[in-house]
Design an enzyme around this catalytic site. Structure first.
Site, PDB file in Angstrom:
ATOM      1  N   LYS A   1       0.823  -1.217   0.000  1.00 40.16           N
ATOM      2  CA  LYS A   1       0.000   0.000   0.000  1.00 40.16           C
ATOM      3  C   LYS A   1       0.852   1.260   0.000  1.00 40.16           C
ATOM      4  CE  LYS A   1       0.595   1.119   4.535  1.00 40.16           C
ATOM      5  NZ  LYS A   1       0.681   2.380   5.277  1.00 40.16           N
TER       6      LYS A   1
ATOM      7  N   THR B   1      -4.131   5.282   3.201  1.00 35.77           N
ATOM      8  CA  THR B   1      -2.796   5.738   2.815  1.00 35.77           C
ATOM      9  C   THR B   1      -2.798   6.425   1.460  1.00 35.77           C
ATOM     10  OG1 THR B   1      -1.957   3.825   4.024  1.00 35.77           O
ATOM     11  CG2 THR B   1      -0.377   5.009   2.692  1.00 35.77           C
TER      12      THR B   1
END
Length: 331
Positions: free
Chosen positions: A190, A247
């Site tokens: 991520k 994120t």
């Protein structure tokens, strides 16, 4: 009372120490710099990383042995590429029965080991004692006691539940599972996808483009995770989609912020300055994750492009051309 040693005093280490303390766990923190440890103990704040956040009840020290002594849970929250060197120094001081909880997210350069594998190798710790925590956990929001959830994965369910009880609060809800691989691959990948989304936003591309990158980034993360033995359901949950959304979309994300500067025409040095010297894990992880995917024959085009931007001089304009110029095919 459970005693936790939090090894690392950056933003996330400090925020998680506060979570543990709020959950009723006794907390000692290790800080690499003595002045940071002194500030935490003397003023109940970490002015360098989370100024204004009350850390009453938490003590800190720059002596790792002092912090580790008597710990039931050892929380490792240092940058992924420094984890091995730190563990080499700490391994003899880690209590023999302690659960080791990894908050580090990345794949080690060179060895291509996941963080739990680095802990086992460098720390001489059995996999049954190693747990990992992952999820949508932006440190500033967690430190402000805003609601968040996470997953704690460990082969030993009892140890996962021990860590769960140590950090469960009214605002921080941890779940448990046994899929360490899925949690680690989701947490590492991520950061790279967030850099790609930040680059797109910095270039002025819209929500459609960012959503497309996020979704295709999830697809390549799942491909890699499954190739390594992860359960795809894990990557559809907090450790995958949840962490990815937070994120990739929040300005509080260091990796997204780093990518945004690059997309806006800034240099690598300018991007590093914009993250206030804190580590954007995706900068190094893009290379090791790409190598890991190549080892297992997994196609990860977004990860490859981020690597080329960070390490091979590819311009962001050419990068968009590479991605949009890919051949059409079934999803």
């Amino acid at each position: 009372m459970t005693r936790a040693a939090v090894m690392g005093a950056g933003s996330w280490g400090t925020a998680f120490a506060k979570v543990l303390n709020d959950a009723g766990t006794e907390v000692a923190m290790w800080a690499r710099r003595p002045e940071v440890a002194e500030a935490i103990t003397a003023s109940n704040q970490n002015p360098d990383y989370l100024p204004g956040v009350d850390l009453t009840g938490i003590v800190a020290d720059s002596d790792p042995a002092a912090v580790l002594a008597g710990a039931d849970i050892v929380v490792l929250v240092v940058p992924s590429q420094t984890l091995r060197a730190n563990l080499t120094d700490w391994r003899d001081a880690i209590p023999a029965g302690a659960t080791v909880l990894s908050l580090a997210k990345g794949v080690e350069t060179g060895t291509l080991l996941r963080m739990s594998e680095v802990i086992a190798d460098a720390g001489g710790i059995g996999f049954d004692r190693i747990a990992v925590l992952s999820g949508p956990n932006l440190s500033h929001e967690v430190a402000a006691r805003q609601p968040a959830a996470a997953v704690i994965a460990c082969p030993d369910t009892a140890r996962a539940e021990q860590a769960q009880q140590a950090c469960a609060t009214g605002y921080f809800r941890p779940y448990t599972n046994t899929d360490v691989v899925g949690c680690e691959i989701g947490g590492a990948s991520k950061n790279v996808i967030a850099m790609a989304c930040g680059i797109a936003s910095g270039m002025g591309l819209g929500t459609n483009a960012v959503a497309s990158l996020l979704t295709r980034g999830l697809a390549e993360t799942i491909r890699l995770g499954v190739a390594l033995g992860a359960n795809p359901v894990t990557l559809a949950g907090l450790a995958g989609v949840g962490d990815l959304v937070a994120t990739c979309t929040s300005p509080l994300s260091r990796n997204r912020s780093f990518g945004y500067v690059l997309g806006s025409g800034g240099s690598m040095a300018a991007a590093q300055e914009a993250t206030h010297g804190q580590v954007a894990e995706g900068v190094k992880s893009c290379t090791s994750i790409r190598a890991l995917s190549q080892r297992h024959g997994v196609e990860m085009p977004l990860t490859s492009v981020v690597h080329q931007i960070c390490h091979e001089g590819l311009s962001v304009d050419d990068a968009v051309g590479l991605l949009l110029g890919r051949r059409v095919k079934p999803e």
